[in-house]
Design a protein around this motif. Structure first.
Motif, mmCIF file in Angstrom:
data_model
loop_
_atom_site.group_PDB
_atom_site.id
_atom_site.type_symbol
_atom_site.label_atom_id
_atom_site.label_comp_id
_atom_site.label_asym_id
_atom_site.label_seq_id
_atom_site.Cartn_x
_atom_site.Cartn_y
_atom_site.Cartn_z
ATOM 1 N N SER A 77 1.023 -1.215 -0.337
ATOM 2 C CA SER A 77 -0.174 -0.156 -0.079
ATOM 3 C C SER A 77 0.777 1.386 0.189
ATOM 4 O O SER A 77 1.915 1.568 0.402
ATOM 5 C CB SER A 77 -0.993 -0.419 1.503
ATOM 6 N N PRO A 78 0.451 2.281 -0.448
ATOM 7 C CA PRO A 78 1.004 3.408 -0.549
ATOM 8 C C PRO A 78 1.225 4.197 0.964
ATOM 9 O O PRO A 78 1.858 5.020 0.836
ATOM 10 C CB PRO A 78 0.522 3.964 -1.526
ATOM 11 N N HIS A 79 0.046 4.252 1.348
ATOM 12 C CA HIS A 79 0.522 4.175 2.852
ATOM 13 C C HIS A 79 0.908 4.187 3.771
ATOM 14 O O HIS A 79 1.210 4.018 5.635
ATOM 15 C CB HIS A 79 -1.188 3.891 3.081
ATOM 16 N N GLU A 112 6.161 -1.567 2.440
ATOM 17 C CA GLU A 112 5.659 -3.242 2.294
ATOM 18 C C GLU A 112 6.202 -3.691 3.809
ATOM 19 O O GLU A 112 7.835 -3.660 4.413
ATOM 20 C CB GLU A 112 6.168 -3.070 1.488
ATOM 21 N N THR A 154 -4.184 -5.808 -0.771
ATOM 22 C CA THR A 154 -3.399 -4.697 -1.814
ATOM 23 C C THR A 154 -4.672 -3.125 -1.827
ATOM 24 O O THR A 154 -5.503 -4.075 -1.343
ATOM 25 C CB THR A 154 -3.631 -4.509 -3.183
#
Length: 183
Positions: A10-12, A15, A50
Motif C-alpha cells: 500500500s502507498p500508506h 511494505e 492491496t
C-alpha cells in the motif's frame, strides 16, 4: 474483524507484514501486533493485501459476456466516428464480468464503447460493485475513446472499403479509413 499476518502492499505503509482491523466493512486500522477487541480473528497466512485495483480501459458490462454478439454494445458497427455513444446508456451491471473483476481485486474501472471505431464514444468511471448503474457511476463522462491502431483498420470490411493498405491514413472526418468516402 481482525486480519492477522497480512503482507500489505500500500502507498500508506512500508511494505511488510501487518494486522488489519475492519469495522463496518471498511479498513479502520493497519498496524503491527494489533490485539483483538472482541472481534473475529482471521490469519491471512502471509497472503498479499492491496488497495483495490483500478482498470483504466475495459468494456465491462458492455460485451454481454456469454450472451452472444446480439447483446454486445461495445462497438458501433455502422459508423467509424461515434462520439455520441455513452457507456452509461448500455452498461449492464448484472453482467458476470463485474463479479470476475471484483474477484481479481478490481474495485473501479473505466468502461466504455469502441475499439473498432476511430472515435468510439464516452467512457464512464464506475465502481465494480452494485446492481444499478446510477449507484455505480463515479464520473459518467470520464474519457473519450480514440483508436488509431489495428482494430479500426479491421473495420474496412464492415465499412465496405476495398483498400488493404496497412499504412492507410485515418482522416479525422472519416473521409476514409481506407482512402474512400464511407458509404
Amino acid at each position: 474483524m481482525l486480519i492477522k499476518n497480512a503482507h500489505v502492499l500500500s502507498p500508506h505503509v512500508t511494505e511488510g507484514f501487518y494486522d488489519i482491523r475492519v469495522l463496518d466493512g471498511k479498513i479502520a486500522e493497519v498496524g503491527e501486533s494489533l490485539s483483538a477487541e472482541g472481534e473475529s480473528v482471521r490469519d491471512a497466512g502471509g497472503a498479499y493485501v492491496t488497495p483495490g485495483f483500478i482498470d483504466a480501459h475495459t468494456h465491462l458490462g458492455l460485451k454481454a459476456d456469454s450472451l452472444g454478439e446480439f447483446y454486445a454494445d461495445h462497438n458501433e458497427k455502422k459508423m467509424i466516428l461515434s462520439p455520441e455513444m455513452r457507456a452509461i446508456d448500455a452498461i449492464n451491471p448484472l453482467d458476470r464480468t463485474f463479479e470476475e473483476a471484483r474477484n481479481a481485486g478490481i474495485t473501479c474501472c473505466a468502461s466504455g464503447p469502441g475499439s473498432l471505431n476511430v472515435i468510439g464514444g464516452q467512457y464512464a468511471a464506475i465502481k465494480t460493485r452494485g446492481k444499478i448503474i446510477d449507484e455505480m457511476v463515479l464520473d459518467p463522462y470520464f474519457a473519450m475513446k480514440c483508436a488509431l491502431g489495428e482494430n479500426p483498420k479491421k473495420a474496412i470490411v464492415i465499412y465496405g472499403c476495398s483498400n488493404d493498405d496497412k499504412d492507410m491514413v485515418i482522416c479525422p472526418y472519416c473521409q476514409s479509413l481506407c482512402g474512400n468516402a464511407c458509404p
